[in-house]
Design a protein around this motif. Structure first.
Motif, short mmCIF file in Angstrom:
data_model
loop_
_atom_site.label_atom_id
_atom_site.label_comp_id
_atom_site.label_asym_id
_atom_site.label_seq_id
_atom_site.Cartn_x
_atom_site.Cartn_y
_atom_site.Cartn_z
N THR A 73 0.86 -1.18 0.00
CA THR A 73 0.00 0.00 0.00
C THR A 73 0.89 1.23 0.00
O THR A 73 1.81 1.34 0.81
CB THR A 73 -0.90 0.02 1.24
OG1 THR A 73 -1.74 -1.14 1.23
CG2 THR A 73 -1.77 1.27 1.28
N GLU A 86 -3.72 0.72 -3.07
CA GLU A 86 -3.70 -0.42 -2.15
C GLU A 86 -4.17 -1.68 -2.86
O GLU A 86 -4.95 -1.61 -3.82
CB GLU A 86 -4.54 -0.14 -0.92
CG GLU A 86 -5.98 0.19 -1.20
CD GLU A 86 -6.72 0.66 0.04
OE1 GLU A 86 -6.23 0.46 1.16
OE2 GLU A 86 -7.80 1.23 -0.12
N ASP A 88 -6.19 -4.91 -3.97
CA ASP A 88 -7.65 -5.07 -4.03
C ASP A 88 -8.19 -6.15 -3.11
O ASP A 88 -9.39 -6.36 -3.02
CB ASP A 88 -8.11 -5.32 -5.47
CG ASP A 88 -7.61 -6.63 -6.04
OD1 ASP A 88 -6.93 -7.40 -5.33
OD2 ASP A 88 -7.90 -6.89 -7.22
N TYR A 94 -5.11 -3.49 -7.94
CA TYR A 94 -5.02 -2.42 -6.94
C TYR A 94 -6.23 -1.50 -7.03
O TYR A 94 -6.82 -1.32 -8.10
CB TYR A 94 -3.75 -1.61 -7.14
CG TYR A 94 -2.51 -2.36 -6.71
CD1 TYR A 94 -2.02 -2.23 -5.43
CD2 TYR A 94 -1.86 -3.23 -7.58
CE1 TYR A 94 -0.90 -2.93 -5.01
CE2 TYR A 94 -0.75 -3.93 -7.18
CZ TYR A 94 -0.27 -3.78 -5.89
OH TYR A 94 0.83 -4.49 -5.49
N ASN A 95 -6.57 -0.90 -5.91
CA ASN A 95 -7.58 0.16 -5.84
C ASN A 95 -6.86 1.47 -5.62
O ASN A 95 -5.93 1.55 -4.81
CB ASN A 95 -8.56 -0.08 -4.68
CG ASN A 95 -9.38 -1.33 -4.89
OD1 ASN A 95 -9.82 -1.62 -5.99
ND2 ASN A 95 -9.59 -2.08 -3.82
N SER A 97 -7.35 5.73 -4.89
CA SER A 97 -8.30 6.78 -4.48
C SER A 97 -7.56 8.11 -4.37
O SER A 97 -6.39 8.15 -4.03
CB SER A 97 -8.98 6.43 -3.16
OG SER A 97 -8.06 6.44 -2.11
N GLN A 107 -12.06 7.51 -7.54
CA GLN A 107 -11.58 6.17 -7.25
C GLN A 107 -11.46 5.41 -8.57
O GLN A 107 -12.18 5.69 -9.52
CB GLN A 107 -12.54 5.42 -6.33
CG GLN A 107 -12.61 5.99 -4.94
CD GLN A 107 -13.57 5.21 -4.06
OE1 GLN A 107 -14.69 4.93 -4.44
NE2 GLN A 107 -13.10 4.86 -2.87
N ALA A 108 -10.53 4.44 -8.59
CA ALA A 108 -10.35 3.60 -9.78
C ALA A 108 -9.87 2.23 -9.34
O ALA A 108 -9.34 2.06 -8.25
CB ALA A 108 -9.34 4.23 -10.73
N GLU A 109 -10.10 1.25 -10.22
CA GLU A 109 -9.65 -0.12 -9.99
C GLU A 109 -8.70 -0.50 -11.10
O GLU A 109 -8.99 -0.26 -12.27
CB GLU A 109 -10.85 -1.08 -10.08
CG GLU A 109 -11.39 -1.55 -8.79
CD GLU A 109 -12.51 -2.55 -9.02
OE1 GLU A 109 -12.27 -3.60 -9.66
OE2 GLU A 109 -13.63 -2.24 -8.58
N SER A 111 -7.05 -3.97 -12.42
CA SER A 111 -7.12 -5.40 -12.17
C SER A 111 -6.72 -6.18 -13.41
O SER A 111 -7.13 -5.86 -14.52
CB SER A 111 -8.55 -5.78 -11.77
OG SER A 111 -8.65 -7.18 -11.63
#
Length: 116
Positions: A73, A86, A88, A94-95, A97, A107-109, A111
């Protein structure tokens, strides 16, 4: 922040206005430089502030990383905005923010499961 570190274009931070860029220095009547005209990013305003109230933006920026079982993280704080990356929790990405204070702005993902 010493007088020698001030010049036009330097990024600074102010406790009330946040982060900004020095537009020009203002000499006092005694010949010294006491104030700076700064464009603050959040408000978009030009404000004249005493130089003693400014700090270099680099002094208020911090980077923290913590290694966990599913990844690392990373938190980057520039004195106003905070970006957090950080794991997921699934081990596939990872996520992210972006925050200003306690408010989450975006926010975004990321993956590997969702490539196609």
């Amino acid at each position: 922040m010493g007088q020698h570190e001030f010049s036009e274009g330097v990024e600074v931070s102010h406790s009330q206005y946040g982060r900004g860029c020095i537009l020009d220095m203002i000499a006092s009547q005694t010949g010294g430089i006491d104030d700076a005209r700064v464009l603050f990013y959040l408000s978009g305003e030009e404000v004249t502030v005493p130089t003693y109230s400014l700090a270099p933006a680099s002094e208020v920026t911090s980077v923290e990383s913590t290694r966990g079982t599913l990844g690392t993280t990373v938190t980057i704080d520039d004195g106003f905005y905070t970006i957090t990356v950080e794991p997921d929790g699934e081990g596939t990405g990872y996520n992210l923010s972006l925050q200003a204070g306690n408010a989450i702005l975006d926010q975004a993902e990321l993956s590997s499961d969702k490539l196609f």
